[in-house]
Design an enzyme around this catalytic site. Structure first.
Site, PDB file in Angstrom:
ATOM      1  N   ARG A 237       0.850  -1.187   0.000  1.00  0.00           N
ATOM      2  CA  ARG A 237       0.000   0.000   0.000  1.00  0.00           C
ATOM      3  C   ARG A 237       0.890   1.242   0.000  1.00  0.00           C
ATOM      4  O   ARG A 237       1.900   1.288   0.710  1.00  0.00           O
ATOM      5  CB  ARG A 237      -0.886   0.024   1.257  1.00  0.00           C
ATOM      6  CG  ARG A 237      -2.075  -0.938   1.214  1.00  0.00           C
ATOM      7  CD  ARG A 237      -3.117  -0.507   0.183  1.00  0.00           C
ATOM      8  NE  ARG A 237      -4.286  -1.363   0.158  1.00  0.00           N
ATOM      9  CZ  ARG A 237      -4.465  -2.419  -0.641  1.00  0.00           C
ATOM     10  NH1 ARG A 237      -3.509  -2.772  -1.486  1.00  0.00           N
ATOM     11  NH2 ARG A 237      -5.588  -3.115  -0.610  1.00  0.00           N
ATOM     12  N   GLU A 266      -4.098   7.425  -5.338  1.00  0.00           N
ATOM     13  CA  GLU A 266      -4.405   6.634  -6.538  1.00  0.00           C
ATOM     14  C   GLU A 266      -5.755   7.061  -7.089  1.00  0.00           C
ATOM     15  O   GLU A 266      -6.697   7.205  -6.304  1.00  0.00           O
ATOM     16  CB  GLU A 266      -4.417   5.143  -6.191  1.00  0.00           C
ATOM     17  CG  GLU A 266      -3.031   4.647  -5.774  1.00  0.00           C
ATOM     18  CD  GLU A 266      -3.008   3.157  -5.392  1.00  0.00           C
ATOM     19  OE1 GLU A 266      -3.998   2.453  -5.649  1.00  0.00           O
ATOM     20  OE2 GLU A 266      -2.002   2.718  -4.844  1.00  0.00           O
ATOM     21  N   HIS A 285      -1.447   0.113  -9.905  1.00  0.00           N
ATOM     22  CA  HIS A 285      -1.992  -0.858  -8.940  1.00  0.00           C
ATOM     23  C   HIS A 285      -2.507  -2.104  -9.682  1.00  0.00           C
ATOM     24  O   HIS A 285      -3.670  -2.474  -9.569  1.00  0.00           O
ATOM     25  CB  HIS A 285      -3.115  -0.206  -8.106  1.00  0.00           C
ATOM     26  CG  HIS A 285      -3.368  -0.919  -6.808  1.00  0.00           C
ATOM     27  ND1 HIS A 285      -3.745  -0.287  -5.654  1.00  0.00           N
ATOM     28  CD2 HIS A 285      -3.319  -2.234  -6.490  1.00  0.00           C
ATOM     29  CE1 HIS A 285      -3.917  -1.168  -4.686  1.00  0.00           C
ATOM     30  NE2 HIS A 285      -3.662  -2.356  -5.169  1.00  0.00           N
TER      31      HIS A 285
HETATM   32  C1  8YV Z   1      -7.209  -5.123  -5.411  1.00  0.00           C
HETATM   33  C2  8YV Z   1      -5.404  -5.164  -3.773  1.00  0.00           C
HETATM   34  O1  8YV Z   1      -7.527  -5.630  -6.601  1.00  0.00           O
HETATM   35  O2  8YV Z   1      -6.480  -7.105  -3.008  1.00  0.00           O
HETATM   36  C3  8YV Z   1      -5.936  -6.040  -2.711  1.00  0.00           C
HETATM   37  O3  8YV Z   1      -5.805  -5.666  -1.536  1.00  0.00           O
HETATM   38  O4  8YV Z   1      -4.695  -4.260  -3.546  1.00  0.00           O
HETATM   39  C4  8YV Z   1      -5.784  -5.449  -5.164  1.00  0.00           C
HETATM   40  O5  8YV Z   1      -5.544  -6.787  -5.419  1.00  0.00           O
HETATM   41  C5  8YV Z   1      -7.486  -3.660  -5.365  1.00  0.00           C
HETATM   42  O6  8YV Z   1      -7.586  -3.276  -4.033  1.00  0.00           O
HETATM   43  C6  8YV Z   1      -8.760  -3.294  -6.110  1.00  0.00           C
HETATM   44  O7  8YV Z   1      -9.845  -4.010  -5.626  1.00  0.00           O
END
Ligand code: 8YV
EC number: 1.1.1.79
Length: 324
Positions: A237, A266, A285
């Site tokens: 993150r 983002e 991302h």
């Molecule tokens: C997600 C991610 O696809 O799963 C997570 O925590 O960061 C990604 O795989 C993203 O958050 C969008 O949904």
């Protein structure tokens, strides 16, 4: 009458049908306060939520007195106020496991791209600069046999360690809240204090969730501790890193390069200094963003919601205690 749920993310047709065979599905664009105000009745009657990204917080929960389960199409849930869910007995379901291998692939892609300058040299080829055989100004640095430091040895960290150990012969250091015997026995990973890892690693890969403890865990001091030749990768993150400190370290050559999948803000603003640094590979991302994995995540989230609302959240439940 079927229980009513809110879906705030598009789903493939077959998954939508699966959901509709259990619930009355209200499809809404998001969970913003304006949307909630506009559809107050739907929010007031829904027992389930399915989607990802939007904040699930106290203010939303106050408008959803009948909510019993929230299912996020993600492994991370830093956008969710878990304490507020617990206080109301609302279950939170997420999608670990199904995305592990794909996110680990992304980490390796970022390591390779940053080290071998894949994006930068590809852009030079497009610009017509490849006119004679290439010289050292096109060269990158090796990945194989270099030391990899993994910060955060969860499922994804372990899958990165596997690839690095067997695929690239990399010695592996790791830092995590606790020792990981499997990483140590299978991939010969060595547990290190963070500073020692930063001093020794050629690649530093962050694969941490965002929590109060990890927020801004990486800043000026951590980048200063790394080797000047270090390549930094973040696929957890954005706010785990002080982005201004990262930019400064890259600009001053305190580290060599970075491969970034996640950012403070983002989508990444187009005027971000990160985008004018040639030694940065920035991707939007995409950690889990393959057709197969995004489908599997959505399917998992649908099943999670069905299980939770049947009172059987056997797996993938963040807060099983909330049901009691
Ligand atoms: C997600 C991610 O696809 O799963 C997570 O925590 O960061 C990604 O795989 C993203 O958050 C969008 O949904």
């Amino acid at each position: 009458m079927k229980p009513s749920i809110i879906l705030y993310k598009a789903l493939p047709d077959d998954l939508l049908h699966r959901l509709e065979s259990h619930f009355t599905v209200h499809r809404l664009p998001d969970l913003r306060p304006e949307t909630v105000a506009q559809h107050a009745q739907i929010f007031a009657s829904a027992v389930g939520l399915l989607g990802s990204g939007d904040a699930v917080d106290q203010a939303l929960l106050e408008k959803m007195p009948r909510l019993r389960a929230a299912s996020t199409i993600s492994v991370g849930y830093d956008n969710v106020d878990v304490d507020a869910l617990n206080a109301r007995g609302v279950l939170l379901m997420h999608t670990p496991t199904v995305l592990t291998e794909t996110v680990a692939d992304t980490v390796i892609a970022l390591m390779l791209s940053a080290a071998r300058r894949v994006v930068e040299v590809a852009e030079r080829v497009r610009a017509g600069e490849w006119t004679t055989s290439i010289g050292p100004d096109w060269f990158g640095c090796d990945v194989h046999h270099k030391t990899l430091g993994i910060v955060g040895m969860g499922r994804i960290g372990l899958a990165v360690a596997q690839r690095a150990h067997f695929g690239f012969n990399m010695p592996i250091l790791y830092n995590a809240r606790s020792r990981h015997p499997e990483a140590e026995s299978r991939f010969n990973a060595r547990y290190c204090e963070l500073d020692a890892l930063l001093q020794e690693a050629d690649f530093v890969c962050l694969i941490l969730p965002l929590t109060k403890e990890t927020h801004r865990m990486f800043g000026t001091a951590q980048f200063a501790t790394m080797k000047k030749s270090a390549i930094f990768v973040n696929a957890g993150r954005g706010p785990v890193v002080d982005e201004a400190a990262l930019i400064a370290a890259l600009q001053r050559g305190e580290i060599q390069a970075a491969g970034l999948d996640v950012f403070d803000q983002e989508p990444l603003p187009v005027d971000s200094p990160l985008l004018s640094l040639p030694n940065v590979v920035a991707v939007p991302h995409i950690g889990s963003a393959t057709h197969e994995t995004r489908y599997n995540m959505a399917a998992c989230a649908v099943d999670n919601l069905i299980d939770a609302l049947r009172g059987k959240p056997e797996k993938n439940c963040v807060n099983p205690q909330a049901a009691k």
